[in-house]
Design an enzyme around this catalytic site. Structure first.
Site, PDB file in Angstrom:
ATOM      1  N   LYS A  22     103.635  34.139 -46.896  1.00 24.35           N
ATOM      2  CA  LYS A  22     102.466  33.383 -46.386  1.00 24.35           C
ATOM      3  C   LYS A  22     102.571  31.916 -46.793  1.00 24.35           C
ATOM      4  O   LYS A  22     102.372  31.021 -45.975  1.00 24.35           O
ATOM      5  CB  LYS A  22     101.180  33.975 -46.954  1.00 24.35           C
ATOM      6  CG  LYS A  22      99.950  33.091 -46.801  1.00 24.35           C
ATOM      7  CD  LYS A  22      98.686  33.718 -47.347  1.00 24.35           C
ATOM      8  CE  LYS A  22      98.488  33.482 -48.809  1.00 24.35           C
ATOM      9  NZ  LYS A  22      97.933  32.176 -49.173  1.00 24.35           N
ATOM     10  N   ASN A  23     102.909  31.670 -48.054  1.00 24.59           N
ATOM     11  CA  ASN A  23     102.853  30.295 -48.564  1.00 24.59           C
ATOM     12  C   ASN A  23     104.053  29.456 -48.165  1.00 24.59           C
ATOM     13  O   ASN A  23     104.102  28.268 -48.462  1.00 24.59           O
ATOM     14  CB  ASN A  23     102.661  30.304 -50.087  1.00 24.59           C
ATOM     15  CG  ASN A  23     101.282  30.840 -50.446  1.00 24.59           C
ATOM     16  OD1 ASN A  23     100.414  30.988 -49.563  1.00 24.59           O
ATOM     17  ND2 ASN A  23     101.068  31.163 -51.704  1.00 24.59           N
ATOM     18  N   ARG A  91      91.890  26.617 -47.127  1.00 23.75           N
ATOM     19  CA  ARG A  91      92.278  25.450 -47.907  1.00 23.75           C
ATOM     20  C   ARG A  91      93.684  24.988 -47.583  1.00 23.75           C
ATOM     21  O   ARG A  91      93.978  23.816 -47.571  1.00 23.75           O
ATOM     22  CB  ARG A  91      92.205  25.815 -49.393  1.00 23.75           C
ATOM     23  CG  ARG A  91      90.910  25.598 -50.048  1.00 23.75           C
ATOM     24  CD  ARG A  91      91.157  25.572 -51.501  1.00 23.75           C
ATOM     25  NE  ARG A  91      92.499  25.056 -51.788  1.00 23.75           N
ATOM     26  CZ  ARG A  91      92.881  23.790 -51.662  1.00 23.75           C
ATOM     27  NH1 ARG A  91      92.014  22.930 -51.177  1.00 23.75           N
ATOM     28  NH2 ARG A  91      94.088  23.395 -51.967  1.00 23.75           N
ATOM     29  N   CYS A 115      87.213  26.584 -53.682  1.00 27.38           N
ATOM     30  CA  CYS A 115      87.125  28.018 -53.398  1.00 27.38           C
ATOM     31  C   CYS A 115      86.821  28.695 -54.733  1.00 27.38           C
ATOM     32  O   CYS A 115      86.716  28.048 -55.766  1.00 27.38           O
ATOM     33  CB  CYS A 115      88.431  28.521 -52.791  1.00 27.38           C
ATOM     34  SG  CYS A 115      89.777  28.481 -53.931  1.00 27.38           S
ATOM     35  N   ARG A 120      89.940  22.880 -56.391  1.00 24.19           N
ATOM     36  CA  ARG A 120      91.038  22.609 -55.459  1.00 24.19           C
ATOM     37  C   ARG A 120      91.081  21.139 -54.998  1.00 24.19           C
ATOM     38  O   ARG A 120      90.939  20.829 -53.818  1.00 24.19           O
ATOM     39  CB  ARG A 120      91.015  23.556 -54.271  1.00 24.19           C
ATOM     40  CG  ARG A 120      90.817  25.009 -54.600  1.00 24.19           C
ATOM     41  CD  ARG A 120      91.904  25.642 -55.454  1.00 24.19           C
ATOM     42  NE  ARG A 120      93.197  25.721 -54.811  1.00 24.19           N
ATOM     43  CZ  ARG A 120      93.563  26.721 -54.008  1.00 24.19           C
ATOM     44  NH1 ARG A 120      92.732  27.681 -53.732  1.00 24.19           N
ATOM     45  NH2 ARG A 120      94.763  26.727 -53.465  1.00 24.19           N
ATOM     46  N   PRO A 121      91.188  20.180 -55.913  1.00 19.11           N
ATOM     47  CA  PRO A 121      91.226  18.760 -55.526  1.00 19.11           C
ATOM     48  C   PRO A 121      92.496  18.426 -54.738  1.00 19.11           C
ATOM     49  O   PRO A 121      93.458  19.195 -54.741  1.00 19.11           O
ATOM     50  CB  PRO A 121      91.245  18.046 -56.880  1.00 19.11           C
ATOM     51  CG  PRO A 121      91.851  19.016 -57.815  1.00 19.11           C
ATOM     52  CD  PRO A 121      91.419  20.373 -57.353  1.00 19.11           C
ATOM     53  N   ILE A 122      92.488  17.283 -54.045  1.00 13.46           N
ATOM     54  CA  ILE A 122      93.703  16.835 -53.335  1.00 13.46           C
ATOM     55  C   ILE A 122      94.059  15.400 -53.737  1.00 13.46           C
ATOM     56  O   ILE A 122      94.760  14.693 -53.012  1.00 13.46           O
ATOM     57  CB  ILE A 122      93.520  16.942 -51.800  1.00 13.46           C
ATOM     58  CG1 ILE A 122      92.310  16.104 -51.345  1.00 13.46           C
ATOM     59  CG2 ILE A 122      93.398  18.384 -51.351  1.00 13.46           C
ATOM     60  CD1 ILE A 122      92.273  15.916 -49.826  1.00 13.46           C
ATOM     61  N   ASP A 123      93.617  14.979 -54.927  1.00 16.02           N
ATOM     62  CA  ASP A 123      93.886  13.608 -55.377  1.00 16.02           C
ATOM     63  C   ASP A 123      95.382  13.292 -55.400  1.00 16.02           C
ATOM     64  O   ASP A 123      95.805  12.194 -55.021  1.00 16.02           O
ATOM     65  CB  ASP A 123      93.266  13.357 -56.753  1.00 16.02           C
ATOM     66  CG  ASP A 123      93.741  14.373 -57.786  1.00 16.02           C
ATOM     67  OD1 ASP A 123      93.600  15.589 -57.539  1.00 16.02           O
ATOM     68  OD2 ASP A 123      94.320  13.961 -58.799  1.00 16.02           O
ATOM     69  N   LEU A 124      96.197  14.259 -55.773  1.00 16.64           N
ATOM     70  CA  LEU A 124      97.652  13.991 -55.854  1.00 16.64           C
ATOM     71  C   LEU A 124      98.255  13.858 -54.449  1.00 16.64           C
ATOM     72  O   LEU A 124      99.137  13.033 -54.211  1.00 16.64           O
ATOM     73  CB  LEU A 124      98.342  15.107 -56.633  1.00 16.64           C
ATOM     74  CG  LEU A 124      97.930  15.227 -58.106  1.00 16.64           C
ATOM     75  CD1 LEU A 124      98.485  16.502 -58.726  1.00 16.64           C
ATOM     76  CD2 LEU A 124      98.381  14.003 -58.895  1.00 16.64           C
ATOM     77  N   ASP A 306      99.652  33.568 -58.909  1.00 13.40           N
ATOM     78  CA  ASP A 306      99.269  34.494 -57.828  1.00 13.40           C
ATOM     79  C   ASP A 306      99.565  35.947 -58.167  1.00 13.40           C
ATOM     80  O   ASP A 306      99.247  36.831 -57.379  1.00 13.40           O
ATOM     81  CB  ASP A 306     100.002  34.128 -56.528  1.00 13.40           C
ATOM     82  CG  ASP A 306      99.574  32.774 -56.000  1.00 13.40           C
ATOM     83  OD1 ASP A 306     100.268  32.223 -55.149  1.00 13.40           O
ATOM     84  OD2 ASP A 306      98.542  32.255 -56.494  1.00 13.40           O
ATOM     85  N   ILE A 328      96.931  27.443 -64.475  1.00 19.59           N
ATOM     86  CA  ILE A 328      97.006  26.708 -63.210  1.00 19.59           C
ATOM     87  C   ILE A 328      95.625  26.464 -62.619  1.00 19.59           C
ATOM     88  O   ILE A 328      95.305  25.341 -62.211  1.00 19.59           O
ATOM     89  CB  ILE A 328      97.912  27.455 -62.188  1.00 19.59           C
ATOM     90  CG1 ILE A 328      99.295  27.721 -62.780  1.00 19.59           C
ATOM     91  CG2 ILE A 328      97.980  26.683 -60.868  1.00 19.59           C
ATOM     92  CD1 ILE A 328     100.100  26.468 -63.086  1.00 19.59           C
ATOM     93  N   ARG A 398      93.856  38.198 -45.545  1.00 19.52           N
ATOM     94  CA  ARG A 398      94.346  36.815 -45.428  1.00 19.52           C
ATOM     95  C   ARG A 398      95.816  36.728 -45.836  1.00 19.52           C
ATOM     96  O   ARG A 398      96.567  35.914 -45.329  1.00 19.52           O
ATOM     97  CB  ARG A 398      93.526  35.893 -46.351  1.00 19.52           C
ATOM     98  CG  ARG A 398      92.114  35.653 -45.901  1.00 19.52           C
ATOM     99  CD  ARG A 398      91.479  34.590 -46.747  1.00 19.52           C
ATOM    100  NE  ARG A 398      92.428  33.505 -46.929  1.00 19.52           N
ATOM    101  CZ  ARG A 398      92.399  32.643 -47.939  1.00 19.52           C
ATOM    102  NH1 ARG A 398      91.467  32.742 -48.847  1.00 19.52           N
ATOM    103  NH2 ARG A 398      93.291  31.679 -48.041  1.00 19.52           N
TER     104      ARG A 398
END
Ligand code: EPZ
Length: 420
Positions: A22-23, A91, A115, A120-124, A306, A328, A398
């Protein structure tokens, strides 16, 4: 919302084929936006996350067609706006940001929000893309990015919890069409990032070092279509291996990639599970009394976050004390209170869960909260005495293709029930 009703106590036996990762498939689908030519992606798992990503690409103007496990995508003409209603459902869809910037030099993508496992930031992601020349503002819940020119540059993607997997994917997918050379330091090393880099290279991108902390990308003018077979899902494989050990069965995992699973296989062996490798097949069975182990989740090639919830179930069956530390994500212990309903004895101390194992589990209704927690509850239900009902298994669908059918073929006694 469906639930799974599981009768515990049946050891799993037989063979199971591991599906595509999936990933890996999600960012690879997004990468097909980087060319107007057709792309063919094989070994695509039938997952709701994959169909969400397909809907998102379609909403951007791409043609998406899934035939069996082969996905054909062609993005002849696309728009640069990712729709909130679709993006908020998953996400992982944030990984359309990089390819839209790479192809169109502009993108408006809804902020994904958090979630249950963390904010779940996206600053990077945004830091990396701005270091390539993108001007980024956050407005009305959207990331609005524009770049007159995308210029290669030095990008550092290390955050408080290590590298970012999808942040590395986003920067890679913008850099492949930037002018000049991009060097990503503290890049994520996950096999799924390597699989994306292999797909991009098949499209004509020039990438060196994927899978290592330093990835060098030399921008090209344009990319062409490509065909690619997705790597097997190491998290699905780990989930079935742990379910086998937990039920004291014997199962052979077909089409796995044991070379992507060293940390998991090492911990399974340390806990007394026998794992035999023959090529891409892995045969798993319990080798006598289980032993407690301590686990800390880390970026790849460390123990994967995971697989943390699934391993915790195995430790509840193991006499003694096991300590599982989650490094994590901020709140990835949602499964603990549900496992307690089945009789597990687990205390949370900050980032660690202290598992006092050895007491048998007994069935009860439990609630799934996120993808991997649901998998853990299913494994617990396979072992618990009596019947366990796992509610809200849309979380499971999912990321695991037909997991109930696969478990049934291994002897599990379970059924999917429509919930009112
Ligand atoms: C990917 O998520 C996976 N999802 C996750 O799998 C996986 O758990 C995660 O990588 C870690 O391995 C997909 O690939 C679709 P990250 P991603 O960015 O990329 C922090 C599953 O169950 N961070 O590597 O979103 C972040 O908060 C899912 O299949 C920042 O601080 O994860 C987290 O603590 C769950 N700033 C850590 O880094 C950022 O800009 C790792 O996140 C980005 C991330």
């Amino acid at each position: 919302m469906d639930s799974l009703s599981i009768k515990g106590g049946v050891p799993l036996h037989g063979e199971v084929a591991i599906g595509g990762a999936k990933n890996a498939v999600l960012p690879i689908m997004a990468a097909s936006l980087l060319t107007a030519e057709p792309c063919v992606i094989r070994r695509v798992p039938r997952l709701s996350d994959v169909s969400f990503m397909g809907q998102i690409l379609t909403s951007l103007g791409a043609r998406v067609n899934l035939d069996g496990d082969t996905l054909k995508i062609q993005a002849v003409k696309i728009k640069g706006v990712g729709d909130y209603d679709l993006i908020r459902k998953m996400r992982g869809s944030i990984c359309i940001l990089g390819p839209l910037l790479g192809r169109l030099r502009r993108a408006s993508v809804s902020l994904p929000g958090g979630c249950v496992i963390g904010p779940r930031p996206i600053d990077l992601h945004l830091k990396g893309l701005s270091q390539l020349g993108a001007r980024i503002i956050i407005e009305g819940g959207y990331v609005r990015a524009r770049a007159q020119r995308l210029m290669g540059g030095e990008v550092f993607l290390g955050g408080r919890a290590g590298p970012t997997v999808l942040g590395t994917a986003n920067v890679m997918m913008a850099a492949v069409l930037a002018e000049g050379v991009t060097i990503i330091e503290s890049a994520a090393c996950e096999p799924e990032v390597v699989d994306l880099a292999n797909f991009l290279s098949a499209m004509g991108a020039r990438i060196v070092g994927a899978g290592s902390p330093t990835v060098t990308i030399t921008g090209v003018k344009e990319l062409h279509g490509a065909e690619h077979e997705v790597i097997p899902d190491r998290i699905e494989a780990a989930t079935f291996a742990i379910a086998t050990a937990a039920t004291n069965g014997e199962v052979t995992l077909l089409d796995a990639r044991p070379d992507h699973m060293h940390a998991v296989l090492d911990k399974l062996r340390e806990s007394g599970v026998k794992v035999e490798r023959r090529g891409s097949a892995l045969t798993v069975k319990r080798g006598g009394q289980l032993k407690p182990v301590d686990i800390t989740t880390l970026p790849y090639a460390g123990f994967p976050t995971d697989v943390q919830a699934q391993m915790m179930v195995l430790m509840t069956l193991t006499p003694g004390i096991s300590i599982i530390t989650e490094r994590i994500f901020e709140s990835r212990f949602m499964h603990v209170s549900e496992l307690a309903r089945l009789g597990a004895d687990i205390a949370i101390e900050g980032p660690s869960a202290i598992v006092k194992g050895g007491r048998p589990l007994s069935g009860a209704p439990v609630m799934a909260s996120d993808l991997r927690a649901s998998a853990a509850l299913v494994i617990a239900g396979l072992v618990a005495k009596g019947t366990t009902q796992v509610k809200r298994i849309y979380h499971l669908d999912r990321g695991y293709e037909k997991i109930d059918d696969k478990l049934k073929r291994l002897g599990a006694r379970l059924g999917r029930m429509e919930e009112s």
